[in-house]
Every structure is written in C-alpha cells, then in structure tokens.
Design a protein around this motif. Structure first.
Motif, PDB file in Angstrom:
ATOM      1  N   MET A   1       0.848  -1.197   0.000  1.00  0.00           N
ATOM      2  CA  MET A   1       0.000   0.000   0.000  1.00  0.00           C
ATOM      3  C   MET A   1       0.891   1.258   0.000  1.00  0.00           C
ATOM      4  O   MET A   1       1.906   1.297   0.670  1.00  0.00           O
ATOM      5  CB  MET A   1      -0.911   0.024   1.255  1.00  0.00           C
ATOM      6  CG  MET A   1      -1.918   1.135   1.259  1.00  0.00           C
ATOM      7  SD  MET A   1      -3.042   1.034   2.669  1.00  0.00           S
ATOM      8  CE  MET A   1      -2.092   1.909   3.882  1.00  0.00           C
ATOM      9  N   GLN A   2       0.478   2.251  -0.772  1.00  0.00           N
ATOM     10  CA  GLN A   2       1.222   3.501  -0.763  1.00  0.00           C
ATOM     11  C   GLN A   2       0.728   4.415   0.364  1.00  0.00           C
ATOM     12  O   GLN A   2      -0.436   4.331   0.798  1.00  0.00           O
ATOM     13  CB  GLN A   2       1.060   4.229  -2.106  1.00  0.00           C
ATOM     14  CG  GLN A   2       1.772   3.513  -3.253  1.00  0.00           C
ATOM     15  CD  GLN A   2       1.836   4.380  -4.489  1.00  0.00           C
ATOM     16  OE1 GLN A   2       0.886   5.111  -4.800  1.00  0.00           O
ATOM     17  NE2 GLN A   2       2.967   4.343  -5.190  1.00  0.00           N
ATOM     18  N   LEU A   3       1.649   5.255   0.828  1.00  0.00           N
ATOM     19  CA  LEU A   3       1.311   6.251   1.859  1.00  0.00           C
ATOM     20  C   LEU A   3       1.471   7.648   1.281  1.00  0.00           C
ATOM     21  O   LEU A   3       2.530   7.978   0.744  1.00  0.00           O
ATOM     22  CB  LEU A   3       2.266   6.113   3.058  1.00  0.00           C
ATOM     23  CG  LEU A   3       1.939   5.101   4.147  1.00  0.00           C
ATOM     24  CD1 LEU A   3       3.026   5.153   5.223  1.00  0.00           C
ATOM     25  CD2 LEU A   3       0.567   5.366   4.773  1.00  0.00           C
ATOM     26  N   PHE A   4       0.412   8.441   1.332  1.00  0.00           N
ATOM     27  CA  PHE A   4       0.488   9.856   0.960  1.00  0.00           C
ATOM     28  C   PHE A   4       0.386  10.674   2.248  1.00  0.00           C
ATOM     29  O   PHE A   4      -0.226  10.229   3.236  1.00  0.00           O
ATOM     30  CB  PHE A   4      -0.671  10.253   0.040  1.00  0.00           C
ATOM     31  CG  PHE A   4      -0.607   9.743  -1.383  1.00  0.00           C
ATOM     32  CD1 PHE A   4       0.331   8.800  -1.773  1.00  0.00           C
ATOM     33  CD2 PHE A   4      -1.523  10.200  -2.318  1.00  0.00           C
ATOM     34  CE1 PHE A   4       0.352   8.322  -3.087  1.00  0.00           C
ATOM     35  CE2 PHE A   4      -1.499   9.748  -3.635  1.00  0.00           C
ATOM     36  CZ  PHE A   4      -0.562   8.801  -4.013  1.00  0.00           C
ATOM     37  N   ALA A   5       0.972  11.880   2.196  1.00  0.00           N
ATOM     38  CA  ALA A   5       0.819  12.815   3.320  1.00  0.00           C
ATOM     39  C   ALA A   5      -0.381  13.707   3.027  1.00  0.00           C
ATOM     40  O   ALA A   5      -0.463  14.303   1.934  1.00  0.00           O
ATOM     41  CB  ALA A   5       2.078  13.662   3.492  1.00  0.00           C
ATOM     42  N   ASP A   6      -1.280  13.810   3.995  1.00  0.00           N
ATOM     43  CA  ASP A   6      -2.495  14.619   3.794  1.00  0.00           C
ATOM     44  C   ASP A   6      -2.318  15.950   4.504  1.00  0.00           C
ATOM     45  O   ASP A   6      -2.772  16.143   5.642  1.00  0.00           O
ATOM     46  CB  ASP A   6      -3.706  13.865   4.346  1.00  0.00           C
ATOM     47  CG  ASP A   6      -5.023  14.527   3.939  1.00  0.00           C
ATOM     48  OD1 ASP A   6      -5.951  14.550   4.782  1.00  0.00           O
ATOM     49  OD2 ASP A   6      -5.118  15.035   2.800  1.00  0.00           O
ATOM     50  N   THR A   7      -1.601  16.867   3.858  1.00  0.00           N
ATOM     51  CA  THR A   7      -1.274  18.152   4.463  1.00  0.00           C
ATOM     52  C   THR A   7      -0.757  19.099   3.382  1.00  0.00           C
ATOM     53  O   THR A   7      -0.282  18.636   2.337  1.00  0.00           O
ATOM     54  CB  THR A   7      -0.192  17.986   5.560  1.00  0.00           C
ATOM     55  OG1 THR A   7       0.141  19.253   6.110  1.00  0.00           O
ATOM     56  CG2 THR A   7       1.075  17.332   5.001  1.00  0.00           C
ATOM     57  N   ALA A   8      -0.859  20.398   3.664  1.00  0.00           N
ATOM     58  CA  ALA A   8      -0.206  21.394   2.782  1.00  0.00           C
ATOM     59  C   ALA A   8       0.856  22.155   3.567  1.00  0.00           C
ATOM     60  O   ALA A   8       1.419  23.133   3.079  1.00  0.00           O
ATOM     61  CB  ALA A   8      -1.248  22.361   2.226  1.00  0.00           C
ATOM     62  N   LEU A  37      -0.977  29.537   2.600  1.00  0.00           N
ATOM     63  CA  LEU A  37      -0.381  29.773   1.282  1.00  0.00           C
ATOM     64  C   LEU A  37      -1.487  29.791   0.221  1.00  0.00           C
ATOM     65  O   LEU A  37      -2.567  29.263   0.431  1.00  0.00           O
ATOM     66  CB  LEU A  37       0.599  28.639   0.945  1.00  0.00           C
ATOM     67  CG  LEU A  37       1.835  28.490   1.832  1.00  0.00           C
ATOM     68  CD1 LEU A  37       2.500  27.145   1.556  1.00  0.00           C
ATOM     69  CD2 LEU A  37       2.815  29.630   1.578  1.00  0.00           C
ATOM     70  N   SER A  38      -1.163  30.382  -0.941  1.00  0.00           N
ATOM     71  CA  SER A  38      -2.087  30.213  -2.080  1.00  0.00           C
ATOM     72  C   SER A  38      -1.920  28.774  -2.576  1.00  0.00           C
ATOM     73  O   SER A  38      -0.878  28.132  -2.333  1.00  0.00           O
ATOM     74  CB  SER A  38      -1.718  31.188  -3.200  1.00  0.00           C
ATOM     75  OG  SER A  38      -0.474  30.777  -3.791  1.00  0.00           O
ATOM     76  N   LEU A  39      -2.918  28.268  -3.268  1.00  0.00           N
ATOM     77  CA  LEU A  39      -2.844  26.895  -3.772  1.00  0.00           C
ATOM     78  C   LEU A  39      -1.640  26.732  -4.698  1.00  0.00           C
ATOM     79  O   LEU A  39      -0.871  25.787  -4.578  1.00  0.00           O
ATOM     80  CB  LEU A  39      -4.140  26.532  -4.504  1.00  0.00           C
ATOM     81  CG  LEU A  39      -4.176  25.151  -5.176  1.00  0.00           C
ATOM     82  CD1 LEU A  39      -3.809  24.040  -4.227  1.00  0.00           C
ATOM     83  CD2 LEU A  39      -5.544  24.905  -5.784  1.00  0.00           C
ATOM     84  N   THR A  40      -1.440  27.694  -5.580  1.00  0.00           N
ATOM     85  CA  THR A  40      -0.331  27.561  -6.537  1.00  0.00           C
ATOM     86  C   THR A  40       1.014  27.632  -5.828  1.00  0.00           C
ATOM     87  O   THR A  40       1.929  26.856  -6.140  1.00  0.00           O
ATOM     88  CB  THR A  40      -0.425  28.649  -7.629  1.00  0.00           C
ATOM     89  OG1 THR A  40      -0.607  29.914  -7.017  1.00  0.00           O
ATOM     90  CG2 THR A  40      -1.589  28.363  -8.568  1.00  0.00           C
ATOM     91  N   ASP A  41       1.155  28.518  -4.818  1.00  0.00           N
ATOM     92  CA  ASP A  41       2.423  28.566  -4.079  1.00  0.00           C
ATOM     93  C   ASP A  41       2.677  27.253  -3.350  1.00  0.00           C
ATOM     94  O   ASP A  41       3.797  26.716  -3.360  1.00  0.00           O
ATOM     95  CB  ASP A  41       2.395  29.712  -3.054  1.00  0.00           C
ATOM     96  CG  ASP A  41       2.569  31.074  -3.705  1.00  0.00           C
ATOM     97  OD1 ASP A  41       2.370  32.085  -3.008  1.00  0.00           O
ATOM     98  OD2 ASP A  41       2.862  31.092  -4.920  1.00  0.00           O
ATOM     99  N   ALA A  42       1.633  26.738  -2.700  1.00  0.00           N
ATOM    100  CA  ALA A  42       1.781  25.463  -1.966  1.00  0.00           C
ATOM    101  C   ALA A  42       2.200  24.344  -2.915  1.00  0.00           C
ATOM    102  O   ALA A  42       3.154  23.600  -2.648  1.00  0.00           O
ATOM    103  CB  ALA A  42       0.473  25.114  -1.265  1.00  0.00           C
ATOM    104  N   ILE A  43       1.521  24.241  -4.041  1.00  0.00           N
ATOM    105  CA  ILE A  43       1.796  23.148  -4.984  1.00  0.00           C
ATOM    106  C   ILE A  43       3.228  23.246  -5.522  1.00  0.00           C
ATOM    107  O   ILE A  43       3.954  22.261  -5.611  1.00  0.00           O
ATOM    108  CB  ILE A  43       0.772  23.174  -6.140  1.00  0.00           C
ATOM    109  CG1 ILE A  43      -0.635  22.827  -5.607  1.00  0.00           C
ATOM    110  CG2 ILE A  43       1.188  22.229  -7.260  1.00  0.00           C
ATOM    111  CD1 ILE A  43      -0.753  21.497  -4.928  1.00  0.00           C
ATOM    112  N   GLN A  44       3.651  24.483  -5.832  1.00  0.00           N
ATOM    113  CA  GLN A  44       5.021  24.655  -6.360  1.00  0.00           C
ATOM    114  C   GLN A  44       6.065  24.192  -5.345  1.00  0.00           C
ATOM    115  O   GLN A  44       7.085  23.600  -5.720  1.00  0.00           O
ATOM    116  CB  GLN A  44       5.255  26.119  -6.752  1.00  0.00           C
ATOM    117  CG  GLN A  44       4.720  26.434  -8.140  1.00  0.00           C
ATOM    118  CD  GLN A  44       4.597  27.927  -8.419  1.00  0.00           C
ATOM    119  OE1 GLN A  44       4.702  28.750  -7.511  1.00  0.00           O
ATOM    120  NE2 GLN A  44       4.337  28.260  -9.677  1.00  0.00           N
ATOM    121  N   LYS A  45       5.816  24.425  -4.066  1.00  0.00           N
ATOM    122  CA  LYS A  45       6.749  23.965  -3.025  1.00  0.00           C
ATOM    123  C   LYS A  45       6.670  22.445  -2.865  1.00  0.00           C
ATOM    124  O   LYS A  45       7.692  21.756  -2.751  1.00  0.00           O
ATOM    125  CB  LYS A  45       6.445  24.665  -1.693  1.00  0.00           C
ATOM    126  CG  LYS A  45       6.715  26.179  -1.672  1.00  0.00           C
ATOM    127  CD  LYS A  45       6.270  26.787  -0.352  1.00  0.00           C
ATOM    128  CE  LYS A  45       6.362  28.317  -0.374  1.00  0.00           C
ATOM    129  NZ  LYS A  45       7.756  28.798  -0.394  1.00  0.00           N
TER     130      LYS A  45
END
Ligand code: G3P
Length: 215
Positions: A1-8, A37-45
């Motif tokens: 099973m894969q583990l993802f982190a559920d956080t920004a 953060l903005s969604l785009t800033d968070a995603i870029q990081k």
C-alpha cells in the motif's frame, strides 16, 4: 500500500519526505487555508519535496469551470492530480479530463455507488472519507466496509481507479485501509508520526539500551 501525506504544511511535508516512505501528497481547500499559502504557491513547493502524485482541488462548480481550473493546475507540473468533487458536474469533468490525459482524484466519496460513477468516468484515484463517515454512523467499521466494497467493485469490473483512503483521523483508520485492500492511504502528519509508536517498542528499546551497557 502507498502512503500519501495529507497536508499542505511545507515543514510537515519536508520532514515526512525525509523518511523516504511517502509516495504522494493530497491537499484540499481547508488544508491550503491552514497552511497560509495560495494553492499555486503550496503546490510549487510540494512538487519539489515529494516525487509522486500531488492532489490540488478545484472549486466545485460547472463542468466547464472545473475543467478550465484543472488545466491551469495540471500545467504546473506532471505530478499534479486534480481533485474533483463527487457531483454530476464533477463526474462530467472527470470524463472530460480523462479524455485529455489529465489525472483526477474524485473526492468526498461515501458510498460504493459514488465510487462506481467516479470509476466509470475514468477517475485515476477515488477518495472515500473514513473519518467523516465515522462521524455520522454508530458502526465503528463503516469505513472498513466501504473500502472493502470499493476494492471488490473495482476488481470485479476491471476498473483501473485506485482507492485513496482519506479523512484518516487515527492509526485504526490506516489499519482499516491496509486490511481492506486500499491502494493508498493519505494520512495527516500527526497520524503518520503516531504510526511509528507503540509502548512495547519503547519498553523494548529501553531494555535493550540498558542491557547493551552491561555487555
Ligand atoms: O483528504 C481529505 C481529508 O483532508 C479530510 O479530512 O479530517 O477534514 O475529514 P477531515
């Protein structure tokens, strides 16, 4: 099973990524708001910290609006997966995005019927919310039963969608995901850290350290 982190939260993701066992990250508007953060800033990081599927959620609305917003986020990085809510408009958006090879994660799923519709639309990932289901039912295995039925449905009818067990509130939910055959569990940082811990592990470590000094 894969583990993802559920956080920004970037620092939480940085630490979890250092363990080398995190396969992806999921976000949603609440997690983005909490991260400040903005969604785009968070995603870029986030895409620079974890090399795996990174979910970014569009605002619920018309199919056309969700598809346009999805294209914007998907263009940011090949690892970005678009979170689309389980609505009729959302299912049409999932289908449209599948036809242009933009990966989707159908979110806010609570029944195997909803999961079937997401799978038929071509959702790459389907996210049942265990914690919120537990909030509304007396049974303590409602989440497990949903995951088990979803996995059986996907396997029986040959769908390629992957289950992301979400709304994980504790280690019990992770273990329900493991036992029910979920492909992925997306886990808050607090619960990820808790997964390392057991009192008997601590006791054993203390005893071994004490005995090692005697040797
Ligand atoms: O991935 C969805 C998750 O973040 C929702 O969790 O605790 O708000 O139900 P929760």
């Amino acid at each position: 099973m894969q583990l993802f982190a559920d956080t920004a939260d970037i620092e939480e993701i940085r630490e979890a990524a250092s363990w080398k066992i995190i396969d992806g990250v999921t976000t949603n508007p609440t997690l983005i708001m909490r991260a400040g953060l903005s969604l785009t800033d968070a995603i870029q990081k986030i895409v620079s910290l974890v090399d795996g599927p990174i979910s970014a959620e569009v605002a619920e609305g018309s199919t056309e609006a969700m598809v346009e917003e999805a294209k914007e986020y998907a263009a940011m990085h090949p690892n970005i997966v678009i979170k689309i809510p389980m609505t009729a408009e959302g299912v049409k958006a999932i289908k449209a995005l599948d036809e242009i090879d933009i990966r989707t994660n159908c979110t806010l799923v609570f029944t195997v019927s909803q999961a079937l519709m997401a799978a038929k639309a071509g959702a790459d990932f389907i996210s049942p919310f265990l914690g919120r289901l537990d909030d509304r039912t007396e049974r303590d295995d409602a989440g497990y039963a949903l995951l088990r039925d979803m996995r059986r449905m996907l396997d029986t009818y040959g769908f390629n969608s992957k289950i992301i067990a979400a709304s994980i509130r504790n280690r019990k939910h992770v273990e329900q995901a493991i036992c029910a055959g979920a492909h992925i569990a997306t886990v808050p940082f607090r619960v990820l850290k808790d997964m390392f811990i057991h009192p008997l592990t601590d006791d054993g470590l203390k005893r071994f350290a004490k005995d090692a000094k005697k040797g």
